[in-house]
Scaffold this active site. Structure first.
Site, mmCIF file in Angstrom:
data_model
loop_
_atom_site.group_PDB
_atom_site.id
_atom_site.type_symbol
_atom_site.label_atom_id
_atom_site.label_comp_id
_atom_site.label_asym_id
_atom_site.label_seq_id
_atom_site.Cartn_x
_atom_site.Cartn_y
_atom_site.Cartn_z
ATOM 1 N N GLY A 44 -19.731 -19.324 10.422
ATOM 2 C CA GLY A 44 -20.712 -18.451 9.801
ATOM 3 C C GLY A 44 -21.114 -18.864 8.399
ATOM 4 O O GLY A 44 -21.291 -20.042 8.090
ATOM 5 N N ALA A 76 -13.601 9.922 8.396
ATOM 6 C CA ALA A 76 -12.798 10.903 9.131
ATOM 7 C C ALA A 76 -12.114 10.295 10.349
ATOM 8 O O ALA A 76 -11.085 10.799 10.810
ATOM 9 C CB ALA A 76 -13.687 12.075 9.579
ATOM 10 N N TYR A 122 -15.355 -1.107 3.523
ATOM 11 C CA TYR A 122 -16.053 -2.363 3.224
ATOM 12 C C TYR A 122 -16.833 -2.259 1.911
ATOM 13 O O TYR A 122 -16.745 -3.140 1.046
ATOM 14 C CB TYR A 122 -16.985 -2.681 4.379
#
Length: 438
Positions: free
Chosen positions: A208, A289, A344
């Site tokens: 990548g 959650a 993230y």
């Protein structure tokens, strides 16, 4: 390559264009051996304009502002605008220029860094961001616009690497961005191989974007140590062989990761690392959650804790040169946030925090630290997205398309060059001026 769905084929067809779906123009990207810019440059504005012309005339064709022919780039020095009443000079210069800009053209505004100013001058310098970001959204046919803030009194040579990068196809997917340039003296480099003699480390290099970063750094002359986890060893070796570098299978979260990298650099190259690119990263997307502790911890440790600790320890043990160039891979999510990506986005905002925390220290030692924040980049991960979200992701930018891994890599290489010593403490988005965030 994944087979295109019927919906995707329709969206990207002439029929899709007739329906009003934006179709991105093919962008001009850099190819070694070709000119950095494929047409003339018009330079206007204040006291720096003559210095800019002198700098560019060696490698670029200059054109008079009144000429009717197409121009590949427009550069305007706004450092002489110090009162709000003078802002009409932006209109006076750009209004007759806009229809003359060619495909994949470049617009660059140069202003004084507002952080160094007071009163009217600071107000006016800050207003240039609104102008440059807006004009970037008006450009068509793959053209881009940027703002370069310079430290007052800095020689124009401090901005040379930045101007060259922004004028070239290397900045194809960078638009609406602000780059700050100090008065630090840059090193002289060969602009065809600006990283010659440098030793670089790239983490997450097996595939990548990381693999492409390694390739571009190698193309620009660097020796590259390619790092990725041991299970990716075969792909990592292929990348290392391609760039004529070395493969170092390593989990960057290991307690001794900095020591292993330092030892490898000394044993194989006999020197400290000059460039480190913190690219290794993972996603474990869930609404907070629904996210378990392991998903949070994995993203935290790989994306942020490892880069921070490796950098600190290698600066301390001499494995990273004191005047090294550090580049972190952040993300648009770290600036604007994303639903389902609290883990993230936290780490990617933290990467910008790493830049802020180290900028002064690195500058004092003659080095730099900067971050690249990609937007929608065409990778295996985005190719696996459902058609609808993927096509929306491609089009919510001024350039109406996704970027390529090379676009991220070119920006990393710009930051990594010793010709960019004056470029420190920046976060540049490679996102085609995505509508989310700044």
């Amino acid at each position: 390559m994944a087979k295109k769905s019927m919906l995707e084929r329709v969206i990207n067809s002439d029929f899709g264009a007739k329906l009003g779906i934006p179709q991105g123009t093919k962008l001009r990207r850099y190819t070694p051996g070709e000119p950095f810019l494929d047409g003339p440059v018009v330079v206007g504005g204040g006291d720096l304009a003559d210095d800019i012309r002198s700098l560019l005339q060696v490698d670029y064709q200059l054109l008079d502002a009144e000429a009717d022919s197409k121009r590949a780039a427009i550069v305007f020095d706004a450092t002489g605008i110090t009162r709000p009443e003078q802002l009409h000079e932006l209109y006076d210069f750009f209004h007759p220029q806009m229809r003359k800009l060619g495909a994949s053209g470049r617009v660059i505004v140069i202003g004084n860094n507002p952080d160094d100013l007071e009163g009217d001058a600071r107000i006016v310098a800050r207003s240039l961001e609104g102008f440059s970001r807006s004009i970037s959204k008006e450009l068509r046919k793959g053209a881009t616009g940027q703002l370069v803030y310079v430290e007052p009194g800095a020689p124009i040579t401090a901005s040379e690497s930045t101007l060259r990068f922004l004028l070239s196809g290397k900045s194809a997917f960078v638009s609406g961005q602000v780059i700050r340039v100090s008065a630090t003296e840059n090193e002289n480099v060969d602009w065809e191989r600006p990283l010659a003699g440098q030793l670089a480390v790239v983490t997450g290099a097996a595939r990548g974007i990381g693999a492409t970063i390694a390739e571009v750094l190698g193309r620009d002359g660097a020796d590259v140590i390619c790092i990725d986890i041991p299970p990716a060893g075969e792909a990592l070796a292929e990348v290392a062989n391609k760039v004529k570098g070395t493969a170092l299978p390593l989990d960057v979260t290991a307690d001794n990761a900095a020591e292993v990298i330092t030892e490898h650099a000394q044993q194989r190259y006999g020197k400290a690392v000059d460039i480190i690119v913190h690219n290794a990263g993972v996603t474990r997307d869930k609404l907070l959650a629904n996210m378990n502790e392991g998903q949070w911890q994995m993203v935290q440790n790989i994306n942020l804790v490892a880069p921070v600790r490796i950098t600190e320890q290698m600066l301390e043990n001499g494995g990273l040169a004191a005047d090294a160039n550090i580049v972190g891979i952040s993300s648009m999510a770290g600036i604007s946030g994303n639903r389902g990506q609290t883990n993230y986005a936290t780490t990617k905002a933290g990467m910008i925090g790493l830049v802020d925390a180290l900028a002064e220290k690195m500058a004092a030692a003659g080095g730099t630290v900067n971050a690249v924040a990609p937007g929608f980049i065409e990778t295996a991960m985005t190719a696996a997205m459902p058609t609808g979200p993927r096509e929306i992701g491609r089009r919510i930018s001024s350039l109406s398309q996704g970027g390529q891994p090379v676009d991220v890599a070119e920006t990393v290489a710009f930051f990594a060059s010793s010709g960019s010593r004056a470029v420190n403490g920046n976060t540049v988005r490679v996102c085609g001026q995505n509508i989310m965030g700044a």
